[in-house]
Design a protein around this motif. Structure first.
Motif, PDB file in Angstrom:
ATOM      1  N   ASP A 140       0.848  -1.191   0.000  1.00  0.00           N
ATOM      2  CA  ASP A 140       0.000   0.000   0.000  1.00  0.00           C
ATOM      3  C   ASP A 140       0.883   1.240   0.000  1.00  0.00           C
ATOM      4  O   ASP A 140       1.408   1.646   1.039  1.00  0.00           O
ATOM      5  CB  ASP A 140      -0.912   0.013   1.224  1.00  0.00           C
ATOM      6  CG  ASP A 140      -1.899   1.180   1.216  1.00  0.00           C
ATOM      7  OD1 ASP A 140      -1.839   1.997   0.276  1.00  0.00           O
ATOM      8  OD2 ASP A 140      -2.737   1.274   2.132  1.00  0.00           O
ATOM      9  N   LEU A 142      -0.256   4.180  -1.023  1.00  0.00           N
ATOM     10  CA  LEU A 142      -1.121   5.357  -0.977  1.00  0.00           C
ATOM     11  C   LEU A 142      -1.460   5.772   0.448  1.00  0.00           C
ATOM     12  O   LEU A 142      -1.714   6.942   0.719  1.00  0.00           O
ATOM     13  CB  LEU A 142      -2.433   5.088  -1.740  1.00  0.00           C
ATOM     14  CG  LEU A 142      -2.328   4.854  -3.239  1.00  0.00           C
ATOM     15  CD1 LEU A 142      -3.730   4.624  -3.819  1.00  0.00           C
ATOM     16  CD2 LEU A 142      -1.662   6.028  -3.941  1.00  0.00           C
ATOM     17  N   TYR A 144      -4.188   5.334   1.954  1.00  0.00           N
ATOM     18  CA  TYR A 144      -5.465   6.029   1.758  1.00  0.00           C
ATOM     19  C   TYR A 144      -6.495   5.565   2.772  1.00  0.00           C
ATOM     20  O   TYR A 144      -6.671   4.365   3.001  1.00  0.00           O
ATOM     21  CB  TYR A 144      -5.950   5.754   0.335  1.00  0.00           C
ATOM     22  CG  TYR A 144      -7.443   5.879   0.122  1.00  0.00           C
ATOM     23  CD1 TYR A 144      -8.072   7.115   0.210  1.00  0.00           C
ATOM     24  CD2 TYR A 144      -8.222   4.763  -0.158  1.00  0.00           C
ATOM     25  CE1 TYR A 144      -9.433   7.239   0.009  1.00  0.00           C
ATOM     26  CE2 TYR A 144      -9.587   4.871  -0.365  1.00  0.00           C
ATOM     27  CZ  TYR A 144     -10.187   6.105  -0.278  1.00  0.00           C
ATOM     28  OH  TYR A 144     -11.543   6.218  -0.470  1.00  0.00           O
ATOM     29  N   PRO A 146     -10.584   6.480   3.447  1.00  0.00           N
ATOM     30  CA  PRO A 146     -11.723   7.269   2.939  1.00  0.00           C
ATOM     31  C   PRO A 146     -12.262   8.229   3.996  1.00  0.00           C
ATOM     32  O   PRO A 146     -12.459   7.839   5.142  1.00  0.00           O
ATOM     33  CB  PRO A 146     -12.750   6.198   2.565  1.00  0.00           C
ATOM     34  CG  PRO A 146     -12.363   4.971   3.324  1.00  0.00           C
ATOM     35  CD  PRO A 146     -10.881   5.039   3.491  1.00  0.00           C
ATOM     36  N   CYS A 148     -14.403  11.341   2.750  1.00  0.00           N
ATOM     37  CA  CYS A 148     -15.053  12.433   2.019  1.00  0.00           C
ATOM     38  C   CYS A 148     -16.407  12.814   2.620  1.00  0.00           C
ATOM     39  O   CYS A 148     -17.059  13.732   2.122  1.00  0.00           O
ATOM     40  CB  CYS A 148     -15.210  12.064   0.540  1.00  0.00           C
ATOM     41  SG  CYS A 148     -16.017  10.481   0.240  1.00  0.00           S
ATOM     42  N   TRP A 283     -15.280   1.696  -0.267  1.00  0.00           N
ATOM     43  CA  TRP A 283     -13.943   2.147   0.133  1.00  0.00           C
ATOM     44  C   TRP A 283     -13.303   2.993  -0.972  1.00  0.00           C
ATOM     45  O   TRP A 283     -12.620   3.974  -0.708  1.00  0.00           O
ATOM     46  CB  TRP A 283     -13.091   0.908   0.436  1.00  0.00           C
ATOM     47  CG  TRP A 283     -11.638   1.165   0.648  1.00  0.00           C
ATOM     48  CD1 TRP A 283     -11.020   1.486   1.828  1.00  0.00           C
ATOM     49  CD2 TRP A 283     -10.588   1.120  -0.336  1.00  0.00           C
ATOM     50  NE1 TRP A 283      -9.658   1.634   1.632  1.00  0.00           N
ATOM     51  CE2 TRP A 283      -9.379   1.409   0.309  1.00  0.00           C
ATOM     52  CE3 TRP A 283     -10.563   0.849  -1.701  1.00  0.00           C
ATOM     53  CZ2 TRP A 283      -8.146   1.450  -0.352  1.00  0.00           C
ATOM     54  CZ3 TRP A 283      -9.345   0.889  -2.372  1.00  0.00           C
ATOM     55  CH2 TRP A 283      -8.157   1.191  -1.690  1.00  0.00           C
ATOM     56  N   LEU A 284     -13.528   2.634  -2.216  1.00  0.00           N
ATOM     57  CA  LEU A 284     -12.916   3.315  -3.359  1.00  0.00           C
ATOM     58  C   LEU A 284     -13.496   4.710  -3.596  1.00  0.00           C
ATOM     59  O   LEU A 284     -12.802   5.596  -4.101  1.00  0.00           O
ATOM     60  CB  LEU A 284     -13.107   2.453  -4.608  1.00  0.00           C
ATOM     61  CG  LEU A 284     -12.605   3.012  -5.941  1.00  0.00           C
ATOM     62  CD1 LEU A 284     -11.076   3.079  -5.942  1.00  0.00           C
ATOM     63  CD2 LEU A 284     -13.111   2.163  -7.103  1.00  0.00           C
ATOM     64  N   CYS A 286     -14.329   7.601  -2.170  1.00  0.00           N
ATOM     65  CA  CYS A 286     -13.707   8.888  -1.832  1.00  0.00           C
ATOM     66  C   CYS A 286     -12.443   9.126  -2.645  1.00  0.00           C
ATOM     67  O   CYS A 286     -12.131  10.263  -3.002  1.00  0.00           O
ATOM     68  CB  CYS A 286     -13.382   8.949  -0.345  1.00  0.00           C
ATOM     69  SG  CYS A 286     -14.844   8.999   0.724  1.00  0.00           S
ATOM     70  N   LEU A 287     -11.714   8.068  -2.940  1.00  0.00           N
ATOM     71  CA  LEU A 287     -10.450   8.205  -3.661  1.00  0.00           C
ATOM     72  C   LEU A 287     -10.653   8.768  -5.064  1.00  0.00           C
ATOM     73  O   LEU A 287      -9.809   9.502  -5.574  1.00  0.00           O
ATOM     74  CB  LEU A 287      -9.748   6.847  -3.742  1.00  0.00           C
ATOM     75  CG  LEU A 287      -8.376   6.824  -4.406  1.00  0.00           C
ATOM     76  CD1 LEU A 287      -7.374   7.661  -3.622  1.00  0.00           C
ATOM     77  CD2 LEU A 287      -7.865   5.396  -4.551  1.00  0.00           C
ATOM     78  N   VAL A 293      -8.312   7.647 -11.234  1.00  0.00           N
ATOM     79  CA  VAL A 293      -7.755   6.494 -10.525  1.00  0.00           C
ATOM     80  C   VAL A 293      -7.906   5.250 -11.396  1.00  0.00           C
ATOM     81  O   VAL A 293      -8.986   4.982 -11.934  1.00  0.00           O
ATOM     82  CB  VAL A 293      -8.461   6.271  -9.170  1.00  0.00           C
ATOM     83  CG1 VAL A 293      -7.879   5.048  -8.450  1.00  0.00           C
ATOM     84  CG2 VAL A 293      -8.356   7.509  -8.294  1.00  0.00           C
ATOM     85  N   LYS A 332       1.308   4.828  -7.261  1.00  0.00           N
ATOM     86  CA  LYS A 332       1.044   5.955  -8.150  1.00  0.00           C
ATOM     87  C   LYS A 332       1.947   5.867  -9.369  1.00  0.00           C
ATOM     88  O   LYS A 332       3.158   5.641  -9.235  1.00  0.00           O
ATOM     89  CB  LYS A 332       1.281   7.302  -7.436  1.00  0.00           C
ATOM     90  CG  LYS A 332       0.224   7.660  -6.406  1.00  0.00           C
ATOM     91  CD  LYS A 332       0.481   9.058  -5.861  1.00  0.00           C
ATOM     92  CE  LYS A 332      -0.605   9.460  -4.860  1.00  0.00           C
ATOM     93  NZ  LYS A 332      -0.386  10.839  -4.339  1.00  0.00           N
ATOM     94  N   PRO A 488      -3.037   7.576  -9.097  1.00  0.00           N
ATOM     95  CA  PRO A 488      -3.166   6.375  -8.270  1.00  0.00           C
ATOM     96  C   PRO A 488      -3.570   5.161  -9.104  1.00  0.00           C
ATOM     97  O   PRO A 488      -4.356   5.272 -10.049  1.00  0.00           O
ATOM     98  CB  PRO A 488      -4.279   6.740  -7.284  1.00  0.00           C
ATOM     99  CG  PRO A 488      -4.292   8.234  -7.254  1.00  0.00           C
ATOM    100  CD  PRO A 488      -3.930   8.656  -8.649  1.00  0.00           C
TER     101      PRO A 488
END
Length: 526
Positions: A140, A142, A144, A146, A148, A283-284, A286-287, A293, A332, A488
């Motif tokens: 991982d 990132l 990341y 979430p 948002c 989970w995805l 907000c990214l 992405v 990334k 990403p």
């Protein structure tokens, strides 16, 4: 008469408990940590934010809160329809409280119950917004998380405005995948809740309504609307073709072993696949807000490129063989390499190339390979004693120069990972026409690499146009173009999803990663 007195005393005790809870007392109770073991809710900082927005007034235990409290219980009891498990959210505790089976003995006891319900509510609505199962990633890059939605603030506003009935929909990510998977989960739950439900195994490959197990399973999968004993063969074949499409198989309406194997997977396992998948997409969400992405799903051998609430590019992929699987990761893309060299990993050199070179060193020239020494100098392959070399004694690097037969094609997208894999073009385009596309040594081959290259390079996309115009050039030096904004990339192992038509898809567990539990889906992936 005695019974009425007891009831009056209980009600009076409860009223006294409620009336003693002033905002100052609740604030002191929260910040002084006066709670019994096991009563501290998850996300304590968010609990504090929630009560700050309410001015430290109670939200659940007062008489005027009955409607909100009962509604919260209702949505918790329905959580299985949203790919969640109600036992994760202490619905039994809330049900006892709502039904009056959990008495409030004093003000401290009342405040403990109040805070616990808030913790339950925040936990549930976080799961609706962000999912309750994160993708298991071997690397991982990132980091990341979430975020948002401000869950405690939105929950507090819903309480203040008496609009908690709208909160679940407000927090549900507006992705096609989430909506499609949620609808399928509801359908399968409805089938499993029917009184005469039982798991069935299809033993016959006859395509007619006398094959009752087949008809029943197609009904259970919500492909047929009813269990009919007089279903025309044409209608039954149409239903089988739909099942084949959902299972990513050749849709010919025939009951081959491949479709029978998929149809005979128990329904509870299908629900667990859907539940895992919907939480991955939550989970995805907000990214992908405000940025582009890349998401590669290994079981689907497919890529989707997301921005905001939709997929803006999709393509088939060729991924790692079962012996050399593609790893899950998050990273990334930092640069695009035009006319890339292929530096052959030593594992491939030892297992595949070295035996061919030992048999005939001309393999180096024919395959457009070069042999480099430790200083990077190109060596004459005919002057190397190949027979004396092996995986433990190989002081060279073999690279393939640019050209039409280069294994990386014309373009490579680089990102950091500890696995030495990347996204790249390929000269072997025919593999994309197959249903099962697992032929690589772990890297990710793209069907339409130029389209993704343009997205990554943005202002420098003309470099991709020039690349396409010139085509494959032999022995051209690689050109590295930095990404304007590192993009990403997520490579995950997701057992279900939906296609561009909105159809649910179940994918084969190609690497045998899933360990489904009979009744639960708490942690389903390695």
């Amino acid at each position: 008469m005695k019974f009425r007195v007891i009831i009056f005393i209980i009600l009076l005790s409860s009223y006294t408990s409620y009336s003693q809870i002033t905002p100052d007392r609740l604030r002191n109770f929260i910040f002084n940590g006066q709670s019994t073991p096991g009563s501290i809710p998850p996300y304590p900082a968010e609990v504090i934010t929630f009560y700050e927005k309410l001015g430290f007034k109670t939200a659940w235990i007062q008489q005027e809160n009955i409607e909100d409290r009962n509604f919260l219980l209702t949505v918790l009891k329905q959580s299985a329809n949203w790919g969640l498990q109600d036992e994760y959210y202490a619905s039994d505790f809330l049900e006892e409280f709502c039904n009056g089976h959990l008495l409030l003995r004093n003000a401290d006891d009342s405040m403990q119950r109040e805070i616990r319900i808030t913790g339950i509510a925040i936990h549930f609505y976080r799961s609706i917004a962000f999912g309750n199962i994160m993708p298991q990633l071997r690397y991982d890059g990132l980091d990341y998380q979430p975020a948002c939605y401000d869950i405690p603030v939105l929950l507090a506003n819903a309480i203040k405005t008496k609009s908690i009935q709208l909160l679940k929909e407000q927090l549900t990510p507006p992705l096609v995948e989430v909506n499609t998977l949620e609808n399928k989960i509801k359908q399968l739950n409805a089938r499993m809740s029917e009184g005469d439900f039982k798991e069935v195994v299809i033993a016959s490959n006859k395509v007619n309504s006398n094959n009752t197990a087949l008809v029943l399973k197609l009904y259970q999968l919500a492909i047929l609307d009813s269990v009919s004993t007089h279903l025309p063969e044409t209608s039954l074949k149409k239903a089988i073709r739909e099942a084949q499409r959902q299972f990513n198989l050749l849709s010919d309406g025939m009951l081959r072993s491949t479709i029978l194997e998929q149809l005979n997977v128990p329904l509870y396992k299908r629900l667990q696949q859907l539940s895992l998948s919907i939480n991955y997409y939550r989970w995805l969400y907000c990214l992908i807000q405000g940025r582009t992405v890349i998401v590669v799903n290994i079981p689907a051998a497919y890529m989707n490129v997301y921005r905001d609430n939709r997929s803006i590019l999709e393509m088939r992929m060729v991924l790692g063989k079962t012996s050399t699987p593609t790893p899950t990761l998050a990273s990334k893309i930092n640069k695009v390499i035009l006319y890339p060299y292929w530096h052959v990993p030593i594992s491939i050199v030892a297992k595949e190339l070295l035996p061919l070179i030992k048999a005939n060193p001309a393999f180096i020239r024919v395959g457009n390979f070069q042999v480099l020494n430790s200083a990077g100098k190109i060596m004459n392959p005919y002057k190397i004693k190949w027979q004396a070399l092996n995986v433990k004694n190989f002081p060279y690097t073999i690279r393939q120069s640019t050209g039409c037969d280069n294994a990386l094609g014309l373009l490579k997208l680089e990102f950091y990972s500890p696995f030495g894999v990347y996204l790249h073009d390929t000269p072997f385009k025919s593999a994309f026409m197959l249903n099962k596309r697992y032929f690589s040594h772990g890297c990710l081959r793209m069907e339409n690499p130029m389209e993704l290259g343009r997205l990554v390079l943005k202002a420098h996309h003309l470099a991709i146009d020039t690349l396409e115009q010139k085509g494959c050039l032999i022995n051209h030096s690689p050109i590295a173009v930095p990404a304007d904004d590192p993009m990403p990339v997520i490579v995950w192992y997701n057992p279900a999803g939906c296609d561009s038509t909105g159809r649910v898809r179940f994918y084969e567990d190609i690497y045998r990663k899933f360990h489904w539990e009979e009744k639960s889906a708490k942690k389903l992936v390695e």
